[in-house]
Design an enzyme around this catalytic site. Structure first.
Site, PDB file in Angstrom:
ATOM      1  N   LYS A  87       0.842  -1.195   0.000  1.00 34.62           N
ATOM      2  CA  LYS A  87       0.000   0.000   0.000  1.00 34.62           C
ATOM      3  C   LYS A  87       0.880   1.249   0.000  1.00 34.62           C
ATOM      4  O   LYS A  87       0.689   2.158  -0.786  1.00 34.62           O
ATOM      5  CB  LYS A  87      -0.926  -0.021   1.224  1.00 34.62           C
ATOM      6  CG  LYS A  87      -1.837   1.179   1.287  1.00 34.62           C
ATOM      7  CD  LYS A  87      -2.758   1.133   2.484  1.00 34.62           C
ATOM      8  CE  LYS A  87      -3.505   2.456   2.599  1.00 34.62           C
ATOM      9  NZ  LYS A  87      -4.323   2.557   3.788  1.00 34.62           N
ATOM     10  N   GLU A 117      10.561  -4.825   4.210  1.00 32.37           N
ATOM     11  CA  GLU A 117      10.619  -6.222   3.765  1.00 32.37           C
ATOM     12  C   GLU A 117      10.297  -6.344   2.278  1.00 32.37           C
ATOM     13  O   GLU A 117      10.982  -7.033   1.518  1.00 32.37           O
ATOM     14  CB  GLU A 117       9.592  -7.069   4.552  1.00 32.37           C
ATOM     15  CG  GLU A 117       9.894  -7.230   6.028  1.00 32.37           C
ATOM     16  CD  GLU A 117       9.242  -6.179   6.895  1.00 32.37           C
ATOM     17  OE1 GLU A 117       9.033  -5.040   6.403  1.00 32.37           O
ATOM     18  OE2 GLU A 117       8.961  -6.476   8.071  1.00 32.37           O
ATOM     19  N   GLY A 129      -4.772  -1.642   5.084  1.00 34.12           N
ATOM     20  CA  GLY A 129      -3.949  -2.757   4.593  1.00 34.12           C
ATOM     21  C   GLY A 129      -4.593  -4.108   4.857  1.00 34.12           C
ATOM     22  O   GLY A 129      -4.681  -4.961   3.971  1.00 34.12           O
ATOM     23  N   ARG A 130      -5.083  -4.313   6.082  1.00 34.83           N
ATOM     24  CA  ARG A 130      -5.643  -5.635   6.427  1.00 34.83           C
ATOM     25  C   ARG A 130      -7.071  -5.826   5.892  1.00 34.83           C
ATOM     26  O   ARG A 130      -7.677  -6.863   6.137  1.00 34.83           O
ATOM     27  CB  ARG A 130      -5.572  -5.854   7.935  1.00 34.83           C
ATOM     28  CG  ARG A 130      -6.197  -4.758   8.775  1.00 34.83           C
ATOM     29  CD  ARG A 130      -5.858  -4.908  10.265  1.00 34.83           C
ATOM     30  NE  ARG A 130      -6.312  -3.771  11.053  1.00 34.83           N
ATOM     31  CZ  ARG A 130      -5.644  -2.636  11.213  1.00 34.83           C
ATOM     32  NH1 ARG A 130      -4.468  -2.476  10.627  1.00 34.83           N
ATOM     33  NH2 ARG A 130      -6.120  -1.656  11.954  1.00 34.83           N
ATOM     34  N   GLU A 177      -4.396  -6.673  14.987  1.00 33.40           N
ATOM     35  CA  GLU A 177      -3.915  -5.354  14.565  1.00 33.40           C
ATOM     36  C   GLU A 177      -5.067  -4.342  14.660  1.00 33.40           C
ATOM     37  O   GLU A 177      -4.847  -3.170  14.931  1.00 33.40           O
ATOM     38  CB  GLU A 177      -3.362  -5.415  13.128  1.00 33.40           C
ATOM     39  CG  GLU A 177      -2.504  -4.213  12.778  1.00 33.40           C
ATOM     40  CD  GLU A 177      -1.674  -4.405  11.498  1.00 33.40           C
ATOM     41  OE1 GLU A 177      -0.483  -4.713  11.589  1.00 33.40           O
ATOM     42  OE2 GLU A 177      -2.238  -4.226  10.405  1.00 33.40           O
ATOM     43  N   HIS A 201      -3.907 -33.063  17.196  1.00 27.70           N
ATOM     44  CA  HIS A 201      -2.742 -33.843  17.612  1.00 27.70           C
ATOM     45  C   HIS A 201      -1.642 -32.943  18.135  1.00 27.70           C
ATOM     46  O   HIS A 201      -0.488 -33.365  18.218  1.00 27.70           O
ATOM     47  CB  HIS A 201      -2.260 -34.693  16.434  1.00 27.70           C
ATOM     48  CG  HIS A 201      -3.311 -35.676  16.001  1.00 27.70           C
ATOM     49  ND1 HIS A 201      -3.412 -36.937  16.560  1.00 27.70           N
ATOM     50  CD2 HIS A 201      -4.347 -35.557  15.134  1.00 27.70           C
ATOM     51  CE1 HIS A 201      -4.449 -37.569  16.005  1.00 27.70           C
ATOM     52  NE2 HIS A 201      -5.042 -36.745  15.157  1.00 27.70           N
ATOM     53  N   LYS A 254       9.672  -0.639  13.990  1.00 28.84           N
ATOM     54  CA  LYS A 254      10.208  -0.286  12.665  1.00 28.84           C
ATOM     55  C   LYS A 254      11.274   0.812  12.803  1.00 28.84           C
ATOM     56  O   LYS A 254      12.343   0.741  12.202  1.00 28.84           O
ATOM     57  CB  LYS A 254       9.090   0.244  11.761  1.00 28.84           C
ATOM     58  CG  LYS A 254       8.132  -0.798  11.219  1.00 28.84           C
ATOM     59  CD  LYS A 254       7.163  -0.127  10.241  1.00 28.84           C
ATOM     60  CE  LYS A 254       6.005  -1.024   9.876  1.00 28.84           C
ATOM     61  NZ  LYS A 254       4.966  -0.366   9.098  1.00 28.84           N
TER      62      LYS A 254
HETATM   63  O1  F6P Z   1       2.664  -4.131   9.865  1.00 28.94           O
HETATM   64  C1  F6P Z   1       2.117  -2.890   9.626  1.00 28.94           C
HETATM   65  C2  F6P Z   1       1.562  -2.736   8.258  1.00 28.94           C
HETATM   66  O2  F6P Z   1       1.427  -1.373   8.013  1.00 28.94           O
HETATM   67  C3  F6P Z   1       0.242  -3.456   8.048  1.00 28.94           C
HETATM   68  O3  F6P Z   1      -0.836  -2.778   8.557  1.00 28.94           O
HETATM   69  C4  F6P Z   1       0.246  -3.601   6.570  1.00 28.94           C
HETATM   70  O4  F6P Z   1      -0.718  -4.519   6.148  1.00 28.94           O
HETATM   71  C5  F6P Z   1       1.662  -4.045   6.334  1.00 28.94           C
HETATM   72  O5  F6P Z   1       2.416  -3.276   7.243  1.00 28.94           O
HETATM   73  C6  F6P Z   1       2.187  -3.867   4.939  1.00 28.94           C
HETATM   74  O6  F6P Z   1       2.145  -2.531   4.534  1.00 28.94           O
HETATM   75  P1  F6P Z   1       2.269  -2.122   3.016  1.00 28.94           P
HETATM   76  O7  F6P Z   1       1.133  -2.701   2.277  1.00 28.94           O
HETATM   77  O8  F6P Z   1       2.262  -0.622   3.014  1.00 28.94           O
HETATM   78  O9  F6P Z   1       3.583  -2.664   2.502  1.00 28.94           O
END
Ligand code: F6P
Length: 542
Positions: free
Chosen positions: A198, A204, A255-256, A341, A372, A510
């Site tokens: 987003k 990452e 995002g979620r 979250e 199990h 972060k």
């Molecule tokens: O972990 C925090 C967060 O902002 C989530 O809410 C989001 O889904 C995720 O990181 C990934 O964010 P982005 O889509 O901006 O890479």
């Protein structure tokens, strides 16, 4: 006018009701006294049947919980969500993922939403055509959190509907082992990378995308435009990365909650546009139910109220989700982000510290595997953990099994369903020490006193569970199931008076990571606590 839940008259009445009988309530007695209990406490919406009857609540608790919803103005808050009010007030944003699954002409921003959907689906179809022609064998989706969990879970769940011959891989972790495990399976000229973020700033995702680009060029890839696409609300950053196909969305999609947006691209590519539209329709049907059904028959409302009842009155700290469907094995992980979250907050909307608990821990594993592993604790442990069983009546394997295999798979499905129902039954029923003593226990130690042994072998029972029953797992029912959980999380957040749509709690880690990164190079530990300093020196190999 909404009031904070702990300042309502329903809250005190619920406390009194719980003190009078809540903890002592035995659901087994309730079943004996009311032959209609299972029927009365089962609600169906958008094709999903939910049996709430094995839970520790009664008519009085439900009446008071509905009153609580009323006093907290859940209806008004719900309408504000659907209308597009700025309910994510700490970020000044509307929360309108529901608009992404509403039919054309109905949603706020209807034209814009439909145009983006059409554009994304047209691209998805072109990718499917490339795969059909043999020009594409692999899709690597790079994203994390809401830009990974939803698509990864849904693609797995709907695998029987997927285009054969196109392999989908999901890479999320900054740990290079994630990407490195996928790359050897790929050919640069047959692979499409979709970078999903987003913000397009997530460490990452950018690290994995850069590494993927480096691999692509080193492996002889030349046409980045044909082999990389992005889904992001930060088009400029995605373009600056060198990606031409950028599918955008809006800041009012959290995002979620973004699976319904272009973040759903890998799902659309896997199952095709007709199925993707039916996935949206299933979710929309649940939204309509939430918007229109009367409170006592409103499934997201009832589930949200049950959550509040368990968390704030019974004091249960966690909830376990057990999907009895291998395709839903990532559903608990998806729910962890959705619920924790969203509702893992400790101040109300005015920033006042909360005197009551919010999000429970949500966890689980596909059945029967969980049986199990940790079901021992669910049956005999000291904590009561409400369990949610999800069962699907008709299996679908993506091919038509024949002959002996057909019969064997049908038998396995019967076993799966029997296990699911039996676990819920065992949690409820339990087994007294007398019943245990009356049984043969061939593996028990004969030297042990029978009364001691029977205490080890007894089960308290009266352990709550909810059954979610789906006729089949298909795009529409999966859409409805996810929307059901989303709206239930909305209800609990609305009652708790929190902002379910921000996530400031992820920021500190972060920021500190960004500060530690250069120290890993320099070895400067000045100002760090002694533990972090020692670990940093260890990480440098010192
Ligand atoms: O972990 C925090 C967060 O902002 C989530 O809410 C989001 O889904 C995720 O990181 C990934 O964010 P982005 O889509 O901006 O890479």
């Amino acid at each position: 006018m909404s009031r904070r839940c702990d300042r309502t008259s329903a809250w005190s009445a619920l406390q009194a009701h719980f003190a009078a009988q809540g903890a002592a309530q035995d659901v087994r007695d309730a079943f004996r006294q009311d032959p209609e209990r299972a029927r009365r406490w089962t609600v169906e919406a958008a094709g999903i049947r939910v049996d709430l009857s094995k839970n520790r609540w009664d008519d009085t608790a439900l009446r008071l919980l509905l009153q609580l919803a009323d006093e907290c103005d859940v209806t008004g808050q719900r309408d504000a969500q659907f209308r597009g009010d700025s309910i994510n007030h700490t970020e000044g944003r509307a929360v309108l993922h529901t608009a992404l699954r509403a039919p054309a002409g109905m949603a706020p921003f209807g034209d814009e939403v439909q145009a983006a959907l059409d554009e994304m689906l047209a691209y998805a179809e072109s990718v499917r055509e490339r795969a059909r022609q043999g020009g594409l064998t692999d899709l690597v989706h790079i994203g994390i959190g809401g830009s990974d969990l939803g698509p990864a879970m849904a693609v797995q769940a709907l695998a029987p509907f997927a285009l054969p011959g196109l392999r989908l891989h999901f890479v999320s972790n900054v740990d290079g082992h994630d990407l490195a495990a996928v790359l050897p399976q790929l050919r640069a000229d047959r692979t499409l990378f979709v970078v999903a973020s987003k913000t397009f700033t997530t460490q990452e995702t950018l690290a994995n995308a850069e590494a993927a680009k480096a691999w692509f060029l080193a492996a002889g890839g030349t046409d980045i435009a044909a082999h990389f696409a992005a889904t992001s609300s930060n088009r400029a950053a995605a373009s600056a990365f060198g990606i031409r196909h950028v599918f955008g969305f809006w800041d009012w999609v959290g995002g979620r909650y973004s699976l319904w947006s272009v973040i759903g691209l890998p799902l659309a590519i896997a199952i095709g546009s007709a199925h993707f539209r039916s996935f949206l329709q299933g979710a929309h049907a649940m939204d309509r139910h939430f918007a229109e059904a009367p409170p006592a028959q409103n499934l997201p409302l009832l589930l949200g109220l049950l959550d509040v009842w368990y968390r704030n009155f019974h004091g249960f700290g966690s909830r376990s989700v057990a999907p009895y469907h291998q395709g839903l094995r990532r559903f608990p992980a998806y729910l962890q982000q959705l619920e924790m979250e969203s509702n893992g907050k400790s101040v109300d909307r005015d920033g006042e510290p909360l005197p009551y608990a919010t999000s429970p821990v949500v966890w689980g594993e596909a059945g029967t595997n969980g049986q199990h592993a940790y079901f021992q604790m669910l049956h005999q442990g000291t904590d009561v953990v409400p369990v949610e069983f999800i069962a699907v009546r008709q299996p679908a394997y993506g091919f038509q099994p024949e002959g002996e295999l057909k019969a064997r798979l049908a038998d396995q499905h019967r076993k799966l369903l029997a296990n699911c129902l039996a676990q819920a039954q065992a949690l409820l029923q339990g087994k007294t020490a007398e019943e245990a003593a009356a049984e043969r226990a061939p593996t028990a130690n004969p030297a042990l006193a029978p009364e001691v042994l029977s205490r080890h072998r007894s089960f308290p029972g009266n352990r709550p569970s909810t059954l979610f029953l789906l006729e089949r797992l298909d795009p529409a029912s999966l859409g409805a199931l996810i929307a059901l959980y989303e709206q239930r999380v909305f209800v609990t957040g609305a009652i708790w008076g929190i902002n379910s749509f921000d996530q400031w709690g992820v920021e500190l880690g972060k920021a500190l990571c960004n500060q530690l990164l250069p120290r890993l190079d320099t070895g400067n530990v000045e100002g760090l606590d002694a533990s972090t300093a020692a670990a940093l020196l260890w990480a440098r190999g010192g």
